[in-house]
Design a protein around this motif. Structure first.
Motif, short mmCIF file in Angstrom:
data_model
loop_
_atom_site.label_atom_id
_atom_site.label_comp_id
_atom_site.label_asym_id
_atom_site.label_seq_id
_atom_site.Cartn_x
_atom_site.Cartn_y
_atom_site.Cartn_z
N SER A 302 0.72 -1.27 0.08
CA SER A 302 -0.12 -0.12 0.06
C SER A 302 0.86 1.34 0.02
O SER A 302 1.91 1.41 0.90
CB SER A 302 -0.92 0.03 1.14
OG SER A 302 -1.82 1.07 1.37
N LEU A 303 0.57 2.00 -0.96
CA LEU A 303 1.06 3.24 -0.93
C LEU A 303 -0.07 4.34 -0.66
O LEU A 303 -1.10 4.80 -1.08
CB LEU A 303 1.69 4.08 -2.37
CG LEU A 303 2.29 5.13 -2.61
CD1 LEU A 303 3.64 5.36 -1.64
CD2 LEU A 303 2.38 5.37 -3.99
N ASP A 304 0.25 5.05 0.51
CA ASP A 304 -0.69 6.17 1.26
C ASP A 304 0.04 7.65 1.20
O ASP A 304 1.11 7.61 1.06
CB ASP A 304 -1.16 5.60 2.63
CG ASP A 304 -1.57 4.32 2.50
OD1 ASP A 304 -2.08 3.88 1.62
OD2 ASP A 304 -1.41 3.48 3.52
N ALA A 305 -0.97 8.42 1.50
CA ALA A 305 -0.30 9.92 1.40
C ALA A 305 -1.40 10.61 2.22
O ALA A 305 -2.68 10.52 2.05
CB ALA A 305 -0.15 10.44 0.00
N THR A 306 -0.87 11.59 3.12
CA THR A 306 -1.70 12.60 3.77
C THR A 306 -1.26 14.13 3.38
O THR A 306 -0.33 14.22 3.36
CB THR A 306 -1.35 12.33 5.26
OG1 THR A 306 -1.82 11.17 5.61
CG2 THR A 306 -2.27 13.36 6.10
N ALA A 322 -6.19 21.15 7.44
CA ALA A 322 -7.47 20.44 6.99
C ALA A 322 -6.61 19.64 5.75
O ALA A 322 -6.18 20.35 4.96
CB ALA A 322 -8.68 21.12 6.85
N GLY A 323 -7.40 18.68 5.34
CA GLY A 323 -7.09 18.04 4.20
C GLY A 323 -7.71 16.53 3.90
O GLY A 323 -8.58 16.28 4.53
N VAL A 324 -6.81 15.68 3.24
CA VAL A 324 -7.21 14.47 3.12
C VAL A 324 -6.38 13.34 3.27
O VAL A 324 -5.02 13.64 3.02
CB VAL A 324 -7.82 14.19 1.50
CG1 VAL A 324 -8.91 15.29 1.21
CG2 VAL A 324 -6.66 14.62 0.67
N ILE A 325 -6.53 12.20 3.50
CA ILE A 325 -5.53 11.06 3.57
C ILE A 325 -6.08 10.00 2.34
O ILE A 325 -7.31 9.47 2.26
CB ILE A 325 -5.88 10.10 4.71
CG1 ILE A 325 -5.68 11.16 6.06
CG2 ILE A 325 -4.81 9.18 4.84
CD1 ILE A 325 -5.85 10.52 7.43
N ILE A 326 -5.07 9.64 1.57
CA ILE A 326 -5.52 8.77 0.37
C ILE A 326 -4.78 7.56 0.63
O ILE A 326 -3.62 7.57 0.80
CB ILE A 326 -4.91 9.31 -1.07
CG1 ILE A 326 -5.34 10.78 -1.08
CG2 ILE A 326 -5.44 8.47 -2.26
CD1 ILE A 326 -4.61 11.46 -2.19
N SER A 357 -9.08 4.90 -1.63
CA SER A 357 -9.95 5.51 -0.84
C SER A 357 -9.67 6.69 -0.39
O SER A 357 -8.08 6.93 -0.16
CB SER A 357 -10.53 4.52 0.22
OG SER A 357 -9.29 4.23 1.16
N VAL A 358 -10.61 7.70 -0.13
CA VAL A 358 -10.07 8.99 0.27
C VAL A 358 -10.88 9.23 1.63
O VAL A 358 -12.31 9.27 1.52
CB VAL A 358 -10.28 10.00 -0.57
CG1 VAL A 358 -9.69 11.40 -0.21
CG2 VAL A 358 -9.66 9.90 -1.98
N ARG A 359 -10.15 10.08 2.62
CA ARG A 359 -10.98 10.41 3.74
C ARG A 359 -10.50 11.69 4.02
O ARG A 359 -9.47 12.10 3.93
CB ARG A 359 -10.85 9.46 4.89
CG ARG A 359 -11.05 7.85 4.81
CD ARG A 359 -10.88 7.12 5.94
NE ARG A 359 -11.30 5.57 5.75
CZ ARG A 359 -11.14 4.80 6.50
NH1 ARG A 359 -10.70 5.10 7.74
NH2 ARG A 359 -11.45 3.40 6.21
N GLY A 360 -11.31 12.55 4.84
CA GLY A 360 -10.98 13.86 5.20
C GLY A 360 -10.19 13.73 6.71
O GLY A 360 -10.27 12.77 7.27
N LYS A 361 -9.50 14.74 7.01
CA LYS A 361 -8.79 14.99 8.23
C LYS A 361 -8.61 16.52 8.56
O LYS A 361 -8.67 17.26 7.88
CB LYS A 361 -7.34 14.29 8.15
CG LYS A 361 -6.58 14.28 9.39
CD LYS A 361 -5.55 13.70 9.30
CE LYS A 361 -4.60 13.51 10.64
NZ LYS A 361 -3.29 12.70 10.52
N PHE A 362 -8.84 16.53 9.70
CA PHE A 362 -9.01 17.95 10.43
C PHE A 362 -8.24 17.88 11.72
O PHE A 362 -8.48 17.07 12.62
CB PHE A 362 -10.38 18.60 10.53
CG PHE A 362 -10.47 19.88 11.37
CD1 PHE A 362 -10.20 20.96 10.49
CD2 PHE A 362 -10.70 20.16 12.80
CE1 PHE A 362 -10.22 22.24 11.11
CE2 PHE A 362 -10.66 21.46 13.33
CZ PHE A 362 -10.30 22.34 12.55
#
Length: 366
Positions: A302-306, A322-326, A357-362
């Motif tokens: 898995s290759l992920d990025a925040t 604020a941003g996203v996690i992929i 998948s993409v999730r939001g982060k704050f």
């Protein structure tokens, strides 16, 4: 009610020719009173930090200790009975199922291939304890060395080993034509070994980066009580075996870091590849086929990025991001389920991979 008391002492002698950097020793002793097993447990432990050179660029750490685990509260669902070495009930008086705990009874009926003919049962299983129950005890020791190669780069190698005994396990036993026992006893053992090599980089310009490789081996008793006394218990209780534990992953490579970009943007990539977890094959009666946990899921990759954007909340005067996690950017096939029933036409096929998948982060700084 459990009670715990700890005593700790630290000693650091002055540096000498034989000990130029100095040694820090930390010795502790812990006392536990377990009200479930009615045992008093003493667990000593010691840790040492050693600086072999005057430049402080090499640090050696080591430690050994004994640790007692809590007895599961669910052991109260079992009744203490007098059992033989073969787990046969010695005193049949009071062995009526209805006189025991209110834990849901397990009733097993075995049918022939036509699904109608009963070949065994219905068989009711009584929950009994082969006492005395002992507190699970583990011995853990580790050795680690850190070496600063440059101002910003540090290498670390380490080895860890943990062995445990007296772990609670549940084993099935038949008694007569219509009765059986689920026997809870402190006979479980496990062993975990791990070697790790890590490179750590930290600088103001390129920020934090970590690259790690871990080799590990986890073996133990597979009928541990948590498999049958949790919110989602196993449907069938089979004889206990010693083999790879469910979390055994011999090889794992992990790299992650942080990139600071203009406009208060922060990018944190992470890459992981590891061995797949083990699983077992079963037949149409849910009996294990061959040794348990002898097969494995495919390798996980898995290759992920925040990605975060920093800003200030005016009315609170607080910094926030604020941003996203992929997750799984490459959409690699990482199955979470397998058809392990040998009676299925799809036996050995893997399913339920979580794609990109993409999730939001704050985040808010207080």
């Amino acid at each position: 009610m459990d009670r715990r008391y700890c005593v700790r002492a630290t000693r650091r002698p002055a540096p000498s020719r034989s000990d130029p950097g100095g040694t820090l020793a930390d010795v502790g002793l812990r006392f536990d009173r377990n009200s479930i097993s009615n045992h008093n447990d003493l667990s000593p432990r010691v840790a040492i930090l050693y600086l072999p050179f005057k430049d402080d660029r090499t640090v050696v750490r080591g430690g050994i200790g004994f640790f007692y685990d809590r007895s599961p509260l669910s052991s109260r669902y079992f009744e203490l009975e007098q059992l033989s070495d073969d787990d046969e009930l010695l005193d049949t008086a009071g062995a009526d199922i209805s006189t025991h705990t209110h834990f849901p009874r397990r009733v097993v009926t075995s049918y022939a291939n036509d699904g109608l003919t009963v070949i065994d049962g219905p068989r009711e299983f009584m929950n009994v304890i082969k006492g005395p129950l002992r507190d699970a005890l583990s011995r853990r020791w580790s050795l680690q060395a850190d070496r600063s190669l440059t101002k910003h780069l540090t290498l670390r190698v380490g080895y860890l080993q943990r062995s445990a005994r007296n772990e609670p396990i549940v084993v099935p036993r038949f008694s007569g034509a219509s009765q059986g026992f689920l026997v809870l006893k402190s006979r479980g053992v496990s062993r975990y070994s791990e070697f790790q090599a890590i490179a750590l980089y930290n600088s103001q310009r390129f920020h934090n980066w970590n690259v790690a490789y871990v080799w590990s081996r986890a073996r133990g008793s597979l009928n541990t009580a948590d498999n049958f006394l949790n919110d989602f218990p196993a449907f069938v209780v089979r004889p206990n075996q010693y083999g790879p534990l469910p979390f055994d992953a011999p090889h794992r490579f992990l790299a992650f870091g942080e990139i600071k970009a203009p406009l208060e943007l922060t990018v944190m990539p992470a890459f992981e590849i590891r061995s797949g977890f083990p699983f077992s094959f079963v037949n149409d009666r849910l009996d294990f086929v061959g040794a348990r946990n002898r097969a494995r899921f495919p390798a996980f990759l898995s290759l992920d990025a925040t990605i975060l954007k920093g800003f200030t909340i005016p009315f609170l005067d607080k910094k926030a991001r604020a941003g996203v996690i992929i997750f799984n950017i490459t959409n690699h096939f990482n199955p979470r389920d397998v058809q392990n029933n040998t009676g299925s036409l799809k036996v050995g096929q893997f399913f339920n991979s979580l794609g990109t998948s993409v999730r939001g982060k704050f985040e808010l700084d207080f």
